[in-house]
Design a protein around this motif. Structure first.
Motif, short mmCIF file in Angstrom:
data_model
loop_
_atom_site.label_atom_id
_atom_site.label_comp_id
_atom_site.label_asym_id
_atom_site.label_seq_id
_atom_site.Cartn_x
_atom_site.Cartn_y
_atom_site.Cartn_z
N ALA A 1 0.82 -1.22 0.00
CA ALA A 1 0.00 0.00 0.00
C ALA A 1 0.85 1.26 0.00
CB ALA A 1 -0.93 0.01 1.22
N ILE A 2 2.09 1.17 0.50
CA ILE A 2 2.94 2.35 0.66
C ILE A 2 4.35 2.04 0.16
CG2 ILE A 2 3.95 3.99 2.31
CD1 ILE A 2 1.57 3.26 4.19
N ILE A 3 4.91 2.94 -0.64
CA ILE A 3 6.31 2.87 -1.06
C ILE A 3 7.02 4.07 -0.45
CG2 ILE A 3 7.92 2.86 -3.00
CD1 ILE A 3 5.65 1.73 -4.74
N ASP A 4 7.92 3.82 0.48
CA ASP A 4 8.62 4.87 1.21
C ASP A 4 10.11 4.80 0.87
OD1 ASP A 4 9.84 6.57 3.02
OD2 ASP A 4 8.72 5.85 4.77
N ASP A 5 10.65 5.86 0.26
CA ASP A 5 12.06 5.84 -0.16
C ASP A 5 12.95 6.73 0.71
OD1 ASP A 5 11.32 8.37 -0.94
OD2 ASP A 5 11.49 7.99 -3.10
N ALA A 6 12.48 7.10 1.91
CA ALA A 6 13.23 8.02 2.78
C ALA A 6 14.54 7.43 3.26
CB ALA A 6 12.37 8.42 3.98
N ASP A 7 14.60 6.12 3.42
CA ASP A 7 15.81 5.49 3.97
C ASP A 7 16.58 4.66 2.97
OD1 ASP A 7 15.34 6.55 6.54
OD2 ASP A 7 13.94 4.92 7.01
N VAL A 8 16.40 4.96 1.68
CA VAL A 8 17.13 4.22 0.64
C VAL A 8 18.63 4.47 0.78
CG1 VAL A 8 17.49 4.03 -1.86
CG2 VAL A 8 15.18 4.23 -0.95
N LEU A 9 19.42 3.44 0.48
CA LEU A 9 20.87 3.56 0.51
C LEU A 9 21.30 4.82 -0.24
CD1 LEU A 9 23.30 1.74 1.47
CD2 LEU A 9 23.39 0.91 -0.88
N PRO A 10 21.94 5.78 0.41
CA PRO A 10 22.24 7.07 -0.23
C PRO A 10 23.09 6.95 -1.50
CG PRO A 10 22.72 7.17 2.13
CD PRO A 10 22.39 5.75 1.81
N GLU A 11 24.02 5.99 -1.50
CA GLU A 11 24.91 5.84 -2.65
C GLU A 11 24.18 5.39 -3.92
OE1 GLU A 11 27.33 4.90 1.09
OE2 GLU A 11 25.31 4.50 0.30
N LEU A 12 22.95 4.91 -3.76
CA LEU A 12 22.22 4.39 -4.91
C LEU A 12 22.03 5.46 -5.97
CD1 LEU A 12 20.87 1.77 -5.90
CD2 LEU A 12 18.72 2.64 -4.96
N ARG A 13 21.88 6.72 -5.55
CA ARG A 13 21.67 7.79 -6.54
C ARG A 13 22.92 8.04 -7.39
NH1 ARG A 13 21.77 10.85 -1.64
NH2 ARG A 13 19.50 10.78 -1.64
N GLU A 14 24.07 7.56 -6.94
CA GLU A 14 25.31 7.73 -7.71
C GLU A 14 25.53 6.59 -8.70
OE1 GLU A 14 28.44 7.79 -4.85
OE2 GLU A 14 27.46 9.29 -3.57
N CYS A 15 24.70 5.57 -8.63
CA CYS A 15 24.93 4.34 -9.37
C CYS A 15 24.20 4.31 -10.72
CB CYS A 15 24.50 3.12 -8.55
SG CYS A 15 25.43 2.93 -7.01
N THR A 16 24.83 3.67 -11.69
CA THR A 16 24.20 3.43 -12.99
C THR A 16 24.12 1.92 -13.22
OG1 THR A 16 26.31 3.48 -14.20
CG2 THR A 16 25.13 5.57 -13.93
N PHE A 17 23.07 1.51 -13.91
CA PHE A 17 22.83 0.09 -14.12
C PHE A 17 22.56 -0.19 -15.59
CE2 PHE A 17 21.66 1.16 -9.82
CZ PHE A 17 22.13 0.10 -9.06
N ARG A 18 23.36 -1.08 -16.17
CA ARG A 18 23.11 -1.57 -17.53
C ARG A 18 22.57 -2.99 -17.36
NH1 ARG A 18 28.23 -0.93 -21.23
NH2 ARG A 18 26.65 -1.15 -22.85
N ILE A 19 21.31 -3.16 -17.72
CA ILE A 19 20.64 -4.43 -17.49
C ILE A 19 20.60 -5.25 -18.78
CG2 ILE A 19 18.56 -5.53 -16.62
CD1 ILE A 19 20.02 -3.66 -14.62
#
Length: 384
Positions: free
Chosen positions: A175-193
């Motif tokens: 019911a709820i998606i809360d991204d307040a405590d997401v690993l901070p470094e994730l915003r620096e990461c790029t993903f080639r899938i």
């Protein structure tokens, strides 16, 4: 006399030889005939099984092992690779959430989780990686990537604020998606899938309907999971406007493609194209006299974008002849000739059992001996 320059890029012979082992066996056969030849063995994979080892070792990286949560919630050891100079990690989601990790009688996507995939990512991020190449084939899951997101710090909660359970059943309660405590470094990461699946998240061609049965889902579960994923997509779209459950590939790996595209800085790309780019194969082929490729079985499916055809297309662009070797070939393998493979050869040299043929020692010897004889023929032809 100028020494021959030969590029070897062969896919693994699954269950028998890795890409690099098969390549070294080919090199041995060539050097029996042309001792002075320059034979460059490059890793080859299509984003599926074997990609981690092929890319990591082929690019001078280091293999890592980490204990993570398996698809059934148990602790397992998973392997991935790191290329330190590029701050790049190479992973296969199947190492943590693959269908081969689940006994057939226990397969049920209502309960299998991608949590371990997120734990692998956390481990690599903690070791300084900020760029990721990830193969997402062979999954046992249909949780929309919820488990992975939970491991990365997303709070996925039910209507009462409690964490949802593992597996697709967690989607039912979400019911709820809360991204307040997401690993901070994730915003620096790029993903080639690495993703060659084009299915959307939901609907008749979605992950539940198309891939659910092979993961152990009952017919009524497929319908329910599809509805839960639709609700999940609606929640995501309300919070992340760029989310698009209809985008090709969002249904890959039970919705893991959707999770990567929605919650991370990710692109979905052809697995073989990622490997070819990262190994700079085209640069080597452009300088080669001969190109050698192959895989465990050459058949009609090979021409549908599999690794040997990726190699052949590059070679054709530079007008380089291609020879392929395989554990076995089927009658429709002749389609490979139309796609740039000049000739192909099975390496079996006598009547044998499947187990004997796939024994690594036998496969290596068969490969080397067959390659030697083919190059002896080429030597005679070139001498005329």
């Amino acid at each position: 006399m100028i020494a021959l320059h030969i590029v070897v890029a062969i896919d693994s012979l699954k269950g028998s030889l890795t890409s690099l082992e098969a390549g070294e066996a080919i090199r041995s056969g060539i050097l029996r005939v042309y001792p002075d030849a320059q034979v460059n063995v490059l890793p080859l994979a299509d984003g599926g099984e074997g990609t981690v080892e092929a890319l990591t070792l082929g690019m001078g990286g280091e293999l890592q092992r980490v204990n993570v949560t398996g698809p059934l919630g148990e602790s397992i050891a998973a392997q991935y690779g790191i290329i330190p100079a590029k701050k790049t990690a190479i992973l296969e989601m199947a190492a943590a959430a693959g269908i081969t990790l689940v006994p057939k009688e226990q397969r049920n996507p209502l309960y299998t989780t991608t949590y371990g995939v997120g734990e692998m990512l956390r481990d690599a991020i903690g070791k300084g990686c900020r760029h990721f190449i990830i193969g997402i084939g062979g999954s046992a899951t249909n949780d929309g990537g919820l488990g992975m997101l939970q491991a990365l710090g997303y709070k996925l909660l039910d209507a009462h604020g409690a964490p949802v359970p593992y597996g697709a059943r967690g989607l039912e309660k979400l019911a709820i998606i809360d991204d307040a405590d997401v690993l901070p470094e994730l915003r620096e990461c790029t993903f080639r899938i690495a993703c060659d699946v084009t299915n959307p998240l939901c609907g008749p061609q979605g992950c539940s309907a198309v891939f659910g049965p092979q993961k152990g889902a009952a017919l009524d579960d497929i319908t329910r999971m599809d509805g839960w994923l639709q609700h999940y997509a609606e929640l995501a779209c309300a919070q992340y406007p760029h989310a698009n459950p209809q985008a090709p590939g969002t249904g890959a790996a039970g919705g893991l493609g959707f999770a990567f595209l929605t919650f991370t800085n990710a692109t979905l790309e052809s697995g073989i194209q990622i490997v070819l780019t990262e190994t700079k194969l085209e640069e080597q082929i452009a300088k080669a006299d001969w190109v050698i490729t192959g895989e465990g079985q050459l058949d009609g499916q090979t021409v549908m974008g599999k690794a040997p055809i990726g190699v052949a297309k590059i070679a054709r662009k530079h007008d380089k002849p291609v020879i392929a070797f395989a554990g076995c070939v089927t009658p429709d393998a002749r389609l490979c000739n139309e796609q740039g493979i000049a000739a192909f050869f099975p390496i079996l040299r006598q009547v044998t059992t499947l187990a004997e043929a796939m024994d690594p020692h036998n496969a290596r010897q068969n490969m080397t001996d067959t390659v030697e004889q083919v190059f002896r023929l080429l030597q005679i032809q070139s001498a005329r």
